[in-house]
Design a protein around this motif. Structure first.
Motif, PDB file in Angstrom:
ATOM      1  N   SER A  10       0.834  -1.209   0.000  1.00 16.09           N
ATOM      2  CA  SER A  10       0.000   0.000   0.000  1.00 16.09           C
ATOM      3  C   SER A  10       0.870   1.262   0.000  1.00 16.09           C
ATOM      4  CB  SER A  10      -0.924  -0.057   1.205  1.00 16.09           C
ATOM      5  OG  SER A  10      -1.146   1.198   1.742  1.00 16.09           O
ATOM      6  N   ASN A  11       1.927   1.246   0.865  1.00 11.54           N
ATOM      7  CA  ASN A  11       2.860   2.380   0.912  1.00 11.54           C
ATOM      8  C   ASN A  11       3.570   2.564  -0.427  1.00 11.54           C
ATOM      9  OD1 ASN A  11       2.245   3.069   3.500  1.00 11.54           O
ATOM     10  ND2 ASN A  11       4.082   2.123   4.420  1.00 11.54           N
ATOM     11  N   ALA A  12       4.017   1.399  -0.987  1.00 15.50           N
ATOM     12  CA  ALA A  12       4.762   1.452  -2.258  1.00 15.50           C
ATOM     13  C   ALA A  12       3.882   2.056  -3.362  1.00 15.50           C
ATOM     14  CB  ALA A  12       5.209   0.045  -2.639  1.00 15.50           C
ATOM     15  N   LYS A  49       1.169   3.952  -2.843  1.00 15.93           N
ATOM     16  CA  LYS A  49       0.846   5.335  -2.506  1.00 15.93           C
ATOM     17  C   LYS A  49       1.953   6.322  -2.928  1.00 15.93           C
ATOM     18  CE  LYS A  49      -0.188   4.970   1.906  1.00 15.93           C
ATOM     19  NZ  LYS A  49      -0.506   5.363   3.278  1.00 15.93           N
ATOM     20  N   PHE A  50       3.178   5.876  -2.679  1.00 13.44           N
ATOM     21  CA  PHE A  50       4.271   6.822  -2.892  1.00 13.44           C
ATOM     22  C   PHE A  50       4.998   6.603  -4.235  1.00 13.44           C
ATOM     23  CE2 PHE A  50       3.681   6.510   1.724  1.00 13.44           C
ATOM     24  CZ  PHE A  50       3.308   7.830   1.992  1.00 13.44           C
ATOM     25  N   SER A  51       4.285   5.935  -5.230  1.00 16.12           N
ATOM     26  CA  SER A  51       4.895   5.729  -6.561  1.00 16.12           C
ATOM     27  C   SER A  51       4.111   6.546  -7.616  1.00 16.12           C
ATOM     28  CB  SER A  51       4.826   4.245  -6.939  1.00 16.12           C
ATOM     29  OG  SER A  51       5.676   3.498  -6.132  1.00 16.12           O
ATOM     30  N   THR A 108       9.574  -3.567  -3.589  1.00 15.50           N
ATOM     31  CA  THR A 108      10.363  -2.489  -4.211  1.00 15.50           C
ATOM     32  C   THR A 108       9.462  -1.578  -5.061  1.00 15.50           C
ATOM     33  OG1 THR A 108      12.171  -4.044  -4.326  1.00 15.50           O
ATOM     34  CG2 THR A 108      12.384  -2.053  -5.653  1.00 15.50           C
ATOM     35  N   ASP A 109       9.672  -0.285  -4.882  1.00 14.76           N
ATOM     36  CA  ASP A 109       8.896   0.648  -5.717  1.00 14.76           C
ATOM     37  C   ASP A 109       9.847   1.617  -6.432  1.00 14.76           C
ATOM     38  OD1 ASP A 109       9.209   3.269  -4.171  1.00 14.76           O
ATOM     39  OD2 ASP A 109       8.336   1.983  -2.563  1.00 14.76           O
ATOM     40  N   ARG A 110       9.293   2.377  -7.324  1.00 17.56           N
ATOM     41  CA  ARG A 110      10.107   3.360  -8.061  1.00 17.56           C
ATOM     42  C   ARG A 110       9.608   4.767  -7.718  1.00 17.56           C
ATOM     43  NH1 ARG A 110      12.450  -0.618  -8.560  1.00 17.56           N
ATOM     44  NH2 ARG A 110      12.714  -1.976 -10.369  1.00 17.56           N
ATOM     45  N   GLY A 131      -3.610  14.642   4.832  1.00  9.55           N
ATOM     46  CA  GLY A 131      -4.123  13.284   5.113  1.00  9.55           C
ATOM     47  C   GLY A 131      -3.078  12.219   4.897  1.00  9.55           C
ATOM     48  N   HIS A 132      -1.905  12.695   4.605  1.00 11.61           N
ATOM     49  CA  HIS A 132      -0.763  11.743   4.477  1.00 11.61           C
ATOM     50  C   HIS A 132      -1.133  10.586   3.574  1.00 11.61           C
ATOM     51  CE1 HIS A 132       1.057  14.049   7.644  1.00 11.61           C
ATOM     52  NE2 HIS A 132      -0.038  13.883   8.385  1.00 11.61           N
ATOM     53  N   LYS A 133      -1.791  10.931   2.520  1.00  7.50           N
ATOM     54  CA  LYS A 133      -2.227   9.898   1.562  1.00  7.50           C
ATOM     55  C   LYS A 133      -3.079   8.851   2.260  1.00  7.50           C
ATOM     56  CE  LYS A 133       1.641  10.447  -1.724  1.00  7.50           C
ATOM     57  NZ  LYS A 133       0.947  11.241  -2.730  1.00  7.50           N
ATOM     58  N   LEU A 146       1.155   4.812  11.346  1.00  5.32           N
ATOM     59  CA  LEU A 146       1.327   3.678  12.299  1.00  5.32           C
ATOM     60  C   LEU A 146       1.598   2.355  11.588  1.00  5.32           C
ATOM     61  CD1 LEU A 146      -1.582   4.583  14.733  1.00  5.32           C
ATOM     62  CD2 LEU A 146       0.844   4.596  15.289  1.00  5.32           C
ATOM     63  N   GLY A 147       1.439   2.345  10.240  1.00  2.00           N
ATOM     64  CA  GLY A 147       1.558   1.090   9.476  1.00  2.00           C
ATOM     65  C   GLY A 147       2.893   0.399   9.669  1.00  2.00           C
ATOM     66  N   LEU A 148       3.996   1.133   9.479  1.00  8.19           N
ATOM     67  CA  LEU A 148       5.317   0.485   9.585  1.00  8.19           C
ATOM     68  C   LEU A 148       5.630   0.049  11.046  1.00  8.19           C
ATOM     69  CD1 LEU A 148       7.467   2.655   7.110  1.00  8.19           C
ATOM     70  CD2 LEU A 148       6.651   0.296   6.810  1.00  8.19           C
TER      71      LEU A 148
HETATM   72  P1  ADP Z   1       1.150   5.833   6.502  1.00  3.49           P
HETATM   73  O1  ADP Z   1      -0.079   5.348   6.979  1.00  3.49           O
HETATM   74  O2  ADP Z   1       1.379   7.271   6.708  1.00  3.49           O
HETATM   75  O3  ADP Z   1       1.646   5.281   5.312  1.00  3.49           O
HETATM   76  P2  ADP Z   1       3.358   4.303   7.417  1.00  3.49           P
HETATM   77  O4  ADP Z   1       3.879   4.052   8.717  1.00  3.49           O
HETATM   78  O5  ADP Z   1       2.983   3.190   6.617  1.00  3.49           O
HETATM   79  O6  ADP Z   1       2.188   5.307   7.582  1.00  3.49           O
HETATM   80  O7  ADP Z   1       4.365   5.148   6.677  1.00  3.49           O
HETATM   81  C1  ADP Z   1       5.007   6.132   7.323  1.00  3.49           C
HETATM   82  C2  ADP Z   1       5.585   7.113   6.367  1.00  3.49           C
HETATM   83  O8  ADP Z   1       6.739   6.569   5.729  1.00  3.49           O
HETATM   84  C3  ADP Z   1       4.700   7.506   5.280  1.00  3.49           C
HETATM   85  O9  ADP Z   1       3.794   8.533   5.664  1.00  3.49           O
HETATM   86  C4  ADP Z   1       5.645   7.952   4.287  1.00  3.49           C
HETATM   87  O10 ADP Z   1       5.982   9.262   4.449  1.00  3.49           O
HETATM   88  C5  ADP Z   1       6.847   7.077   4.448  1.00  3.49           C
HETATM   89  N1  ADP Z   1       6.834   6.017   3.452  1.00  3.49           N
HETATM   90  C6  ADP Z   1       6.398   4.790   3.717  1.00  3.49           C
HETATM   91  N2  ADP Z   1       6.544   4.005   2.639  1.00  3.49           N
HETATM   92  C7  ADP Z   1       7.092   4.774   1.663  1.00  3.49           C
HETATM   93  C8  ADP Z   1       7.488   4.512   0.326  1.00  3.49           C
HETATM   94  N3  ADP Z   1       7.357   3.346  -0.282  1.00  3.49           N
HETATM   95  N4  ADP Z   1       8.061   5.541  -0.363  1.00  3.49           N
HETATM   96  C9  ADP Z   1       8.217   6.731   0.240  1.00  3.49           C
HETATM   97  N5  ADP Z   1       7.876   7.043   1.466  1.00  3.49           N
HETATM   98  C10 ADP Z   1       7.283   6.042   2.187  1.00  3.49           C
END
Ligand code: ADP
Length: 853
Positions: free
Chosen positions: A720-722, A724-726, A775-777, A802-804, A809-811
């Motif tokens: 989901s993070n990958a 979101k941030f790609s 892995t993301d780009r 809204g931090h996407k 707290l996910g990580l």
């Molecule tokens: P969120 O719910 O905000 O994603 P996470 O704990 O999952 O919370 O992620 C914390 C933060 O780490 C994210 O808000 C983001 O800024 C950064 N982050 C996480 N994954 C990535 C990623 N793949 N690429 C860039 N930044 C990331």
């Protein structure tokens, strides 16, 4: 005489030999004398040959006689008074051993002295002189016409006469005289032998009696003394006897009697009741004094031989006691052995009647006393109540016996004393043994008691030791620091935790003033002075103080916050010290601070959507404001979306906390990694599509030991993070591989990992592990944020409204799940190029990684 004179010498010698032989054939004197008179009469051919023996009183008795054809009357056994042979004649017989030959018819007497030198005699052996007329008359009265008299001597005493009588006148020649002399000599020898024999016999008897008495004394039969006394009385031909043994230390006096006894109770004619019935002769003072006064027998110092008690002086009481029983002879021996007086042995004899047969007697009262005896008719004399003198033999025997009595009695008494001593000793030994046994028993009992007491003491010591050990263990293992101080504030006890916390060695603190080394400081940093210190107040006022936040100082000068209790120690109502129990609350304060911060953050995080929701709802609620439908719709959506965010936030907050606190039970089991990866990808595919992202999955078919839902949750979060941030059109890849943990090194948690190869980053595991990569780009993560992003509420781009849709707290949840699976999670990134998140998980072995379940 003529015939004899002409006998050949040889014949005469044979005759002499024969007579000598006969004499020697016997040792018994009567036999010898009988043979002598018989042979001599036949040799001389005379009518009578006799042996006349002198008694002590010089009277005489015919003791042997040979008479031819009753031609002369027998005189055998007749006594002749001393006057019959006048003293001068006896003297001549003794001194000159004078032999006489009387020829009554011729009125001549031939005298032949044996020792010429004794008398002034003529040279001839035999000389004659006229005989006394009375002698003639005497012989004539006996019917004797001629006589030959030869003296018999024994031990230089005139023992007797060898006399030949013939009823007709007869001549005795020198040869006959010589032969007769030789016969008389033989008789003398025989008398010596016989006397020796007699003495030997007497000695034998003496010894036999002594032996009998001794054996009776020693016999084990009852009353040995009685039997011995009876024997003694009879052996000494007495009528009675008594043995008195004086009283000993423990034994009363003892009296043994035999036969007739002196009658004390009837003495003196006094009434019997006046005298003691138990009076004993030997105990009378009279008896003692009488014996002392009476000279003992001349050669026996402790022996009194009294032939006739009526002839001596003695007390009436004793004399009458004896006379009552007609006791005349008294033989008393004082029994003494080894100088110890034992008692008396006494023997009694009564008087006897003595009968003598006299061969006629001259009447001494007759003035014509020289008148020759006219008749030899016998005359019987009876002497009544004559005392019997004690002979030397009897006295000797008595003394011998008394010695034996004394010896045996002494030994018996000694034995009895020894036996009594033995018995006493035995009794004392038994008593002492009993005492010792009792003592032993009480000692044993005492020992048992002591052992029991010792055991109890030991047990008490053991339990005390155990207790003190436990106390020590408790104090040693107590997490809190514990210090004991005396009333002056000097340190008496420090437990290891206190020493550790304070950075001191225990021994450096003991006996040191606590306030000096503790450097007790108030939370604000102000140093306490001793009189105002809560610890001083505890000692001074017996107050217990609970203090939180004061600072104690370590040896290195660093101080740390503490929470402590100072408590007074009382003994017998007195304060004897205080104990300070403290703990380092640095960590607690840190946690509290973190909690406060967390709450602040959470409140902040919650406040943002809540503010949005309130604002939206507030607008909607205002009736005055007329909102356009689109705007109204927009408000509702904002409220809805923020509500969702709020829900996610709350869920994630709860999740991370629950996992962290171990409140979530993972359902670990063997599961296929490929399936998990596929499920995760499937869940995120729609989102990827929405974002125009290509999702690539390279699954690895292997078994892992994990809770599949939690691993899917982790992977979906990473994906989901990958996504979101790609940027659109980019790809997100998910793959897995098996790596050997031995080839990797330990990676400290929080280390920034910059290498491209995951293996270079290192994995702390053994055996093979599964390494997952997403892995993301995308935009990438700055290097200094690679670890931060794993913290709660950490988001990189705060400007992104809204931090996407994230909560930050996910990580944090991912890391908690990874840790719960003994795995690790970290990130590598290059800003602007993309990021790779790594996750290691244990591979499932056949038997299972832990318990095979
Ligand atoms: P969120 O719910 O905000 O994603 P996470 O704990 O999952 O919370 O992620 C914390 C933060 O780490 C994210 O808000 C983001 O800024 C950064 N982050 C996480 N994954 C990535 C990623 N793949 N690429 C860039 N930044 C990331």
């Amino acid at each position: 005489m003529t015939q004899l004179s002409h006998r050949p010498i040889k014949h005469l010698e044979e005759l002499l030999h024969r007579m000598t032989d006969r004499i020697r054939q016997s040792l018994e004197l009567p036999e010898i004398l009988d043979a002598t008179v018989d042979e001599m009469r036949r040799f001389l051919g005379t009518d009578r040959v006799k042996v006349y023996r002198f008694h002590e009183d010089n009277s005489g008795e015919v003791v042997a006689e040979a008479v031819q054809h009753q031609r002369l009357p027998s005189l055998l056994g007749h006594r002749f008074p001393a006057e019959d042979i006048p003293e001068h004649a006896r003297e001549m017989f003794l001194t000159a051993r004078q032999r006489t030959i009387v020829n009554v018819a011729k009125g001549k007497i031939g005298i032949s002295p044996f020792c010429r030198t004794a008398l002034s005699s003529p040279p001839s052996d035999l000389w004659f002189r006229p005989i006394d007329a009375c002698h003639v008359e005497y012989l004539t009265a006996m019917g004797v016409q001629s006589s030959l008299v030869v003296p018999i001597l024994h031990r230089h005493q005139l023992w007797g006469l060898l006399v030949a009588h013939h009823s007709t006148p007869r001549q005795f020649g020198p040869k006959e005289l010589k032969i007769v002399q030789q016969i008389a000599d033989q008789v003398t020898v025989a008398i010596s032998h016989a006397s020796l024999l007699h003495l030997t016999r007497l000695r034998g008897q003496h010894e036999a009696i002594t032996n009998q008495v001794v054996s009776l004394l020693h016999s084990s039969t009852p009353d040995p003394l009685q039997k011995a006394l009876d024997k003694t009385v009879s052996a000494l031909q007495c009528v009675g006897g008594r043995l008195y043994l004086s009283a000993e230390s423990s034994k009363p006096a003892q009296l043994v009697t035999s036969g007739i006894q002196p009658e004390l109770s009837r003495t003196g004619g006094q009434p019997a009741r006046r005298r003691s019935a138990t009076a004993v002769l030997e105990q009378l003072p009279d008896w003692q004094s009488w014996l002392e006064a009476e000279a003992p027998n001349q050669w026996m110092t402790q022996l009194w031989a009294i032939a006739d008690v009526s002839q001596i002086e003695m007390s009436w009481s004793i004399a009458s006691a004896l006379i009552e029983q007609e006791i005349r002879g008294l033989l008393v021996v004082r029994l003494i052995h080894r100088n110890r007086f034992l008692g008396y042995l006494s023997l009694f004899r009564q008087s006897i009647d003595i009968e003598t047969v006299w061969a006629g007697r001259l009447d001494a009262a007759d003035p014509r006393q020289n008148r020759p005896r006219r008749s030899f008719e016998t005359w019987r004399e009876l002497k009544r109540s004559q005392p019997q003198p004690w002979t030397a033999r009897e006295i000797g025997l008595m003394q011998d016996l008394a010695d034996r009595y004394a010896s045996v009695i002494y030994q018996t008494q000694l034995l009895q004393t020894v036996q009594a001593l033995n018995a006493d000793l035995e009794k004392r030994v038994i008593e002492r043994t009993a005492e010792l046994q009792q003592l032993n028993q009480s000692l044993i009992q005492e020992n048992i008691e002591r052992e029991r007491a010792l055991k109890e003491l030991q047990q008490a010591r053991d339990s005390l030791k155990r207790l003190s050990h436990q106390n020590e263990l408790i104090l040693s293992s107590a997490g809190e620091g514990i210090c004991g101080i005396d009333p002056e504030g000097n340190t008496v006890f420090v437990n290891p935790a206190a020493a550790r916390m304070l950075g001191y060695d225990k021994k450096d603190l003991i006996n040191q003033f606590m306030h000096d080394w503790l450097q007790h400081t108030k939370p604000g940093g102000e140093r306490y002075d001793w009189p105002h210190s809560p610890i001083f107040k505890t000692l001074k006022y017996s107050q217990t103080h609970h203090v939180t936040g004061d600072l104690f100082t370590r040896q290195d000068g660093q101080s740390f916050p503490t929470e402590y209790v100072s408590t007074p120690i009382h003994e017998s109502g007195k304060i004897v010290g205080a104990v300070v129990i403290f703990k380092d609350i640095t960590e607690r304060q840190l946690i509290e601070r973190m909690r406060d911060e967390f709450i602040a953050v959470v409140s902040h995080e919650l406040r943002t959507p809540l503010t949005s929701i309130r604002a939206a709802l507030g607008l909607l609620a205002q009736e005055k404001i007329d909102l356009q439908p689109e705007k109204r719709q927009r408000m509702v959506e904002i409220a809805f979306s923020n509500t969702n965010r709020l829900v996610r936030l709350v869920n994630d907050i709860l999740d991370v906390e629950r996992i962290k606190l171990g409140k979530v039970t993972l359902d670990k089991k063997p599961c296929n990694l490929a399936n998990i990866m596929a499920q995760a990808a499937d869940e995120m595919r729609a989102m990827a599509d929405n974002h125009g992202i290509q999702l690539l999955v390279d699954p690895l078919t292997t078994q892992i030991w994990a809770d599949p839902d939690r691993i899917i949750q982790t992977l979906t979060n990473l994906l989901s993070n990958a996504i979101k941030f790609s940027p659109n059109g980019s790809t997100v890849e998910m793959r897995a591989q098996q790596v050997d943990s031995k080839s990797v090194s330990r990676v400290a948690q929080g280390l920034n990992v910059t290498g491209t190869d995951a293996l270079q980053a290192g994995i702390d595991a053994s055996g093979s592990v599964i390494l997952l990569q997403v892995t993301d780009r995308g935009q990438g993560i700055p290097e200094n944020k690679l670890e931060t992003v794993f913290a709660r509420f950490e988001q990189l781009d705060a400007s992104d409204n809204g931090h996407k849709g994230g909560t930050g707290l996910g990580l944090a949840i991912c890391r908690s799940i990874a840790q719960e699976h003994d795995g690790e999670i970290w990130a590598q990134s290059q800003v602007g190029c993309g990021s790779t998140f790594f996750l290691t998980l244990p591979e499932y072995a056949e038997a299972g990684p832990e318990d095979g379940s």
